[in-house]
Enzyme design. Structure first.
Site, PDB file in Angstrom:
ATOM      1  N   HIS A 193      -6.136  -1.973  15.278  1.00 43.16           N
ATOM      2  CA  HIS A 193      -6.384  -1.262  14.017  1.00 43.16           C
ATOM      3  C   HIS A 193      -6.188  -2.182  12.810  1.00 43.16           C
ATOM      4  O   HIS A 193      -7.077  -2.302  11.956  1.00 43.16           O
ATOM      5  CB  HIS A 193      -5.448  -0.055  13.929  1.00 43.16           C
ATOM      6  CG  HIS A 193      -5.620   0.778  12.705  1.00 43.16           C
ATOM      7  ND1 HIS A 193      -6.411   1.893  12.680  1.00 43.16           N
ATOM      8  CD2 HIS A 193      -5.111   0.648  11.460  1.00 43.16           C
ATOM      9  CE1 HIS A 193      -6.382   2.425  11.460  1.00 43.16           C
ATOM     10  NE2 HIS A 193      -5.594   1.677  10.697  1.00 43.16           N
ATOM     11  N   GLU A 194      -5.040  -2.844  12.754  1.00 45.36           N
ATOM     12  CA  GLU A 194      -4.765  -3.686  11.582  1.00 45.36           C
ATOM     13  C   GLU A 194      -5.737  -4.862  11.536  1.00 45.36           C
ATOM     14  O   GLU A 194      -6.214  -5.242  10.467  1.00 45.36           O
ATOM     15  CB  GLU A 194      -3.309  -4.178  11.576  1.00 45.36           C
ATOM     16  CG  GLU A 194      -2.247  -3.082  11.697  1.00 45.36           C
ATOM     17  CD  GLU A 194      -2.418  -1.927  10.745  1.00 45.36           C
ATOM     18  OE1 GLU A 194      -2.971  -2.104   9.646  1.00 45.36           O
ATOM     19  OE2 GLU A 194      -2.011  -0.794  11.107  1.00 45.36           O
ATOM     20  N   GLU A 240       0.848  -1.182   0.000  1.00 38.94           N
ATOM     21  CA  GLU A 240       0.000   0.000   0.000  1.00 38.94           C
ATOM     22  C   GLU A 240       0.886   1.235   0.000  1.00 38.94           C
ATOM     23  O   GLU A 240       1.849   1.282   0.768  1.00 38.94           O
ATOM     24  CB  GLU A 240      -0.916   0.017   1.229  1.00 38.94           C
ATOM     25  CG  GLU A 240      -1.923   1.150   1.147  1.00 38.94           C
ATOM     26  CD  GLU A 240      -2.920   1.162   2.317  1.00 38.94           C
ATOM     27  OE1 GLU A 240      -2.851   0.289   3.184  1.00 38.94           O
ATOM     28  OE2 GLU A 240      -3.742   2.079   2.321  1.00 38.94           O
ATOM     29  N   GLU A 281      -9.694   4.121   6.464  1.00 30.99           N
ATOM     30  CA  GLU A 281      -8.820   4.574   7.552  1.00 30.99           C
ATOM     31  C   GLU A 281      -9.580   5.307   8.657  1.00 30.99           C
ATOM     32  O   GLU A 281      -9.360   5.050   9.839  1.00 30.99           O
ATOM     33  CB  GLU A 281      -7.669   5.432   7.006  1.00 30.99           C
ATOM     34  CG  GLU A 281      -6.700   4.660   6.111  1.00 30.99           C
ATOM     35  CD  GLU A 281      -6.102   3.410   6.750  1.00 30.99           C
ATOM     36  OE1 GLU A 281      -6.224   3.240   7.972  1.00 30.99           O
ATOM     37  OE2 GLU A 281      -5.520   2.588   6.006  1.00 30.99           O
ATOM     38  N   GLY A 324       3.460   2.523  10.785  1.00 33.44           N
ATOM     39  CA  GLY A 324       3.223   1.703  11.970  1.00 33.44           C
ATOM     40  C   GLY A 324       3.069   0.226  11.659  1.00 33.44           C
ATOM     41  O   GLY A 324       3.737  -0.624  12.243  1.00 33.44           O
ATOM     42  N   ALA A 325       2.184  -0.080  10.720  1.00 31.76           N
ATOM     43  CA  ALA A 325       1.904  -1.478  10.400  1.00 31.76           C
ATOM     44  C   ALA A 325       1.043  -1.530   9.152  1.00 31.76           C
ATOM     45  O   ALA A 325       0.602  -0.493   8.653  1.00 31.76           O
ATOM     46  CB  ALA A 325       1.175  -2.156  11.560  1.00 31.76           C
ATOM     47  N   MET A 326       0.822  -2.759   8.661  1.00 27.27           N
ATOM     48  CA  MET A 326       0.080  -2.906   7.406  1.00 27.27           C
ATOM     49  C   MET A 326      -0.836  -4.114   7.474  1.00 27.27           C
ATOM     50  O   MET A 326      -0.409  -5.205   7.859  1.00 27.27           O
ATOM     51  CB  MET A 326       1.078  -3.018   6.242  1.00 27.27           C
ATOM     52  CG  MET A 326       0.434  -3.230   4.891  1.00 27.27           C
ATOM     53  SD  MET A 326      -0.590  -1.806   4.416  1.00 27.27           S
ATOM     54  CE  MET A 326      -1.848  -2.632   3.458  1.00 27.27           C
ATOM     55  N   GLU A 327      -2.060  -3.895   7.038  1.00 27.29           N
ATOM     56  CA  GLU A 327      -3.141  -4.879   7.228  1.00 27.29           C
ATOM     57  C   GLU A 327      -3.240  -5.944   6.146  1.00 27.29           C
ATOM     58  O   GLU A 327      -4.327  -6.466   5.895  1.00 27.29           O
ATOM     59  CB  GLU A 327      -4.479  -4.121   7.312  1.00 27.29           C
ATOM     60  CG  GLU A 327      -4.963  -3.466   5.990  1.00 27.29           C
ATOM     61  CD  GLU A 327      -4.604  -1.995   5.825  1.00 27.29           C
ATOM     62  OE1 GLU A 327      -3.625  -1.545   6.447  1.00 27.29           O
ATOM     63  OE2 GLU A 327      -5.301  -1.304   5.071  1.00 27.29           O
ATOM     64  N   ASN A 328      -2.132  -6.333   5.488  1.00 23.16           N
ATOM     65  CA  ASN A 328      -2.180  -7.372   4.459  1.00 23.16           C
ATOM     66  C   ASN A 328      -3.049  -8.543   4.913  1.00 23.16           C
ATOM     67  O   ASN A 328      -2.956  -8.989   6.048  1.00 23.16           O
ATOM     68  CB  ASN A 328      -0.775  -7.902   4.185  1.00 23.16           C
ATOM     69  CG  ASN A 328       0.235  -6.801   4.100  1.00 23.16           C
ATOM     70  OD1 ASN A 328       0.150  -5.956   3.233  1.00 23.16           O
ATOM     71  ND2 ASN A 328       1.175  -6.778   5.040  1.00 23.16           N
TER      72      ASN A 328
END
Ligand code: B3K
Ligand code: ZN
Length: 885
Positions: free
Chosen positions: A302-303, A126, A325, A266-270
């Site tokens: 969140h993720e 992303e 988001e 921060g992080a990624m929701e793959n």
């Protein structure tokens, strides 16, 4: 002047549906740091909604080895390769594309696409990273099913992960092995991920409410397994919470979190394979603070929540980013609040959210990068992962809940999933679901998505003792922003309560016949000006307006000091109680700043000091709330209130107030310091964290102009602390006291030099100390542990200086702006996303004194004139400079 490669602006109104849809994607990776071969086999079919028969693929930093269409190799003349698009004109209705490309992950310093971190492979797709892995229609409205084959050296990369389920694995001979993964859900390319690494995991089988068992894993580098408990616990809590609050179940049999040290955000929701910055995974009491723990809970939540709000229902195009988001931030905010469980705990999280908005979002909304929650255009989408899209977006979602109630909001969510599961949709679709599920017209509410800027609501009141009515007149206006001169009125929920002289809430009714009183009513301001009448009000009340911060607006009301003091001591709404304290402090801080700037004597009134004292010692209040209520508005927030910003004057004024309070409240501060100790084993729970926060706030006050006794207290806490929260707080207090701290810094570094996240703290606390000037920062950059290549490290030193140390960043000679320009340019050559974030530090340059402005403009121009700038940085600096001579 740059005439050649002016970057292209992309407009929302130009959206066209994809010409081809993708059904399946098969990817094969032969992983090698210097030369990774990616083979893809993609089945496409013409989209009946499109008139075009051209297949448009995106690709960046790729070497194209082979391209076959329906079994036939395409020669260069049979497709067009220009910039980052590959076009195949007049394609058949059904197409199988086979593409082979080469990439060099080890050279990829952008951390977008496939890259190497500490010898391991990771991806970040992303928003547009997938095109750096293979040629593909890399846009979120193209959703497909993915099968992924990973091949790599087994000794170097024993763990091979991708989205979905592991369906096969085995040996390849020659020391290599393979793993095949299949994701049963259709997804956009930005949710693709792979990891090939030497890692270990904490895993657990977890039973969903439905009885189905799932496998949960948290993957980290060897040596970090003792820091995975909190992330795992947060994941389980998130899964349970989403089941209970929204009826949403984990749809996969396996859910993985992987921590990586080099990561842009921060992080990624793959899908099924969340990749996290180590900062939001690794924690134990030795290395992580209470704030780190809270961050982990929020980001893990969140993720995870994205799995439904983002992945199952995704965005049609990147202009709709806040659809996923804003909604997911709102969900993680509610999750964190529910995890604390008490009303006062919930209020503390809400106050934190308001502080973030004021500190970062309001300035953004008033600056050169201002954009609506659903932007109309952008140059570089990565520049639009902003506090406006995220935090203001979350406020917009929260307003639905305020207007519709919790049940109404839930009905809207249910309808949203019923209508759109498996689709890529728009913000308007979410609003329509909320409206339709509740039989409400939310047409005007659309302006929250289309108009930038922070609305100002001005309130006036009138009490009629004879008629026993109390009128509140609300007027709204919204300042102009770039491209939006005139704004139309917003639909604003304004929650109001009225306090009697005894401090209690009066029973309210806005209907003359209705005798059912409530403590808080939500007024709906839709016009430019409206008057709301409360009936049967027996005494002149003190209004508490915008309770719980019911809308992201600036509220103007001419409160008297007495009214604010009344609210500060009694308001049943903790957010407005805190707010009254902030207003009392802000009024004085602004006067003090003017006094500093004009050389007048400084003084702080006894009334204010007494109010602060009363709050500090009020044992009926949570320590966490008291701590928040005693934190003075930040230098950045004060600056936002001024016509012309003078950073040194603000700093001196705020320091004067802190010093005066510290001197006046010394016995109480000391008593609170001792009363809020948390002996025994460390626990990150909200009550303990609140006590530590109050205790450490007291310590920081006691260390302003300290005597030997206070220094000894801090030194003792530093030496004996059983957790990082207390250890770091003691060190920060010592640094800010101006005492000699070389030895402490040295021992802290020695103790933690192998803990990257703690070394980040070590840099950060020095960068943000008012005694650290730009020369000291340059010196710190020479430290062997410093590198620009790791985003966490770069941010810890540079960003904490430019954004967290205003009085030094704005040094009168402009030397820190030069430093800023130099590092924006240096970082841009490595990592444009990180560089563009740093570039934003200059957003508000036009608000400073003419002398500072001149220096800032020069620094901005120096960056803008640099020959090879990324679109990311170019967009930020050109918008900042737009209109300047
Ligand atoms: N969706 C990602 C952010 C991606 C940022 C790309 N520049 C993390 C999140 O919001 O959950
Ligand atoms: Zn997100």
């Amino acid at each position: 002047m740059r005439t050649d490669s002016s970057p292209q602006t992309i407009f929302r109104k130009d959206y066209l549906p994809p010409s081809y849809l993708v059904d399946t994607v098969e990817l094969g990776f032969d992983l090698d740091p210097a030369r990774t071969i990616v083979a893809s086999r993609v089945t496409l079919r013409h989209n009946p909604a499109s008139k075009s028969r051209d297949i448009v693929l995106h690709g960046e930093a790729l070497e194209l080895v082979q391209l076959r269409l329906n079994g036939k190799t395409l020669r260069p003349g049979q497709y067009e390769l220009s910039g980052s698009t590959l076009t195949i004109r007049k394609a058949p209705l059904a197409v199988v594309l086979e593409i082979e490309t080469l990439t060099a992950p080890v050279k990829n310093t952008t951390l977008s696409g496939l890259y190497v971190s500490n010898g391991n492979f990771f991806t970040q797709c992303e928003a547009e990273g997938f095109r750096r892995i293979t040629y593909f229609p890399d846009r979120p409205d193209v959703m497909a099913k993915y099968t992924v084959m990973l091949r790599a050296d087994k000794a170097l990369y024993p763990v091979l992960l991708s989205n979905g389920n592991l369906i096969e694995q085995g040996e390849l001979g020659d020391g290599r092995h393979y793993a095949k993964w299949e994701d049963p859900f259709k997804k956009p390319s930005y949710l693709f991920a792979l990891v090939a690494a030497r890692l270990v995991c904490q895993e657990e089988r977890y039973t969903l409410q439905s009885g189905r068992e799932v496998l949960l894993q948290v993957w980290v580098e060897e040596g970090n397994l003792d820091k995975t408990d909190y992330a795992m616990q947060s994941l389980k809590n998130s899964i349970r919470w989403d089941e209970q609050r929204f009826g949403l179940e984990l749809d996969l049999d396996r859910f993985m979190i992987v921590a990586v040290g080099d990561f842009n955000m921060g992080a990624m929701e793959n899908k099924g394979l969340n990749i996290f910055n180590t900062k939001f995974v690794l924690a134990n009491s030795r290395v992580a603070t209470d704030i780190d723990y809270a961050g982990i809970e929020a980001v893990v939540g969140h993720e995870y929540f994205h799995n439904w709000t983002g992945n199952r229902v995704t965005c049609r195009d990147w202009f709709q980013l806040s659809l996923k988001e804003g909604l997911t931030v709102f969900r993680d905010q509610e999750f964190s609040a529910d995890m604390i469980g008490t009303d006062s705990g919930r209020a503390v999280t809400r106050i934190d959210q308001v502080r973030t908005l004021r500190q970062a979002q309001f300035p953004e909304d008033a600056g050169p990068m201002a954009h609506p929650v659903r932007p109309d255009s952008f140059v570089e989408i990565n520049n639009f992962y902003t506090v406006t899209i995220y935090e203001k977006g979350a406020e917009v979602v929260r307003m639905y809940q305020t207007l519709l109630g919790r049940d109404g909001f839930r009905k809207g969510m249910d309808l949203y999933f019923e209508r759109h599961d498996g689709q890529a949709v728009e913000c308007d679709d979410f609003r329509a679901a909320m409206a339709d599920a509740n039989g409400r017209d939310l047409g005007q509410f659309e302006r929250w998505y289309s108009q930038a800027g922070t609305p100002v609501v001005r309130a006036e009141t009138n009490y009629d003792a004879i008629a026993r009515t109390f009128d509140i007149t609300l007027r709204q206006h919204c300042p102009a922003s770039a491209g939006q001169e005139h704004k139309l009125p917003f639909h604003i929920p304004v929650a109001v309560g009225l306090l009697g002289a005894d401090g209690r809430d009066l029973a309210l009714s806005t209907d003359a016949k209705d005798r059912q009183g409530q403590a808080t009513v939500v007024l709906e301001l839709t016009g430019e000006e409206q008057t709301f009448r409360f009936h049967d009000i027996a005494e002149r009340p003190t209004p508490s307006i915008l309770r719980d911060f019911s809308a992201p607006v600036v509220l103007e009301y001419d409160y008297t000091d007495a009214e604010l003091l009344h609210l500060f001591s009694h308001d049943s709404d903790p957010v407005n109680r805190w707010e009254a304290g902030q207003r009392l402090a802000m009024e004085r801080l602004l006067k003090l700043t003017t006094a500093v700037a004009t050389g007048k004597p400084l003084a702080l009134d006894a009334t204010f000091i007494a109010a602060q004292r009363a709050l500090l010692v009020d044992e009926t209040l949570d320590p966490a709330f008291r701590e928040l209520a005693l934190i003075l508005p930040s230098e950045t927030i004060i600056a936002e209130q001024m016509e012309v910003v003078e950073p040194q004057a603000i700093h001196s004024a705020r320091q004067f107030m802190r010093r005066t309070l510290a001197a006046a409240l010394k016995p109480e501060l000391l008593a609170q310091y001792h009363a809020n100790q948390t002996p025994g084993a460390y626990s990150p729970d909200a009550l303990s964290a609140g006590k530590r926060a109050l205790k450490n706030l007291a310590l920081s006050y006691l260390l302003i102009a300290p005597q030997e006794a206070e220094l000894a207290l801090a030194r003792q806490q530093f030496a004996e602390a059983g957790n990082m929260t207390d250890r770091a707080a003691a060190l920060v207090a010592l640094i800010h006291s101006g005492a000699e701290v070389g030895e402490h810094l040295h021992s802290f570094y020695q103790d933690f030099e192998h803990e990257a996240l703690v070394v980040d703290k070590w840099f950060a606390m020095q960068a943000a100390a008012p005694g650290t000037d730009v020369a000291a920062v340059r010196k710190l950059m020479e430290h062997p542990a410093f590198t620009l290549k790791n985003p966490n490290r770069a941010r810890s030193l540079i960003f904490n200086f430019t954004n967290g140390n205003p009085s030094q960043f704005h040094a009168a000679d402009g030397s820190a702006y030069e430093f800023w320009a130099e590092h924006v340019i240096k970082l841009d050559a490595l990592n444009p996303q990180v560089a563009a974030r740093l570039a934003r530090s200059m957003d508000r340059w036009r608000r400073y004194t003419p002398a500072l402005q001149a220096h800032m403009q020069r620094a901005l121009e120096r960056v803008a004139a640099h020959a090879r700038l990324s679109n990311d940085v170019l967009e930020v600096v050109s918008k900042a400079l737009a209109g300047a001579r």
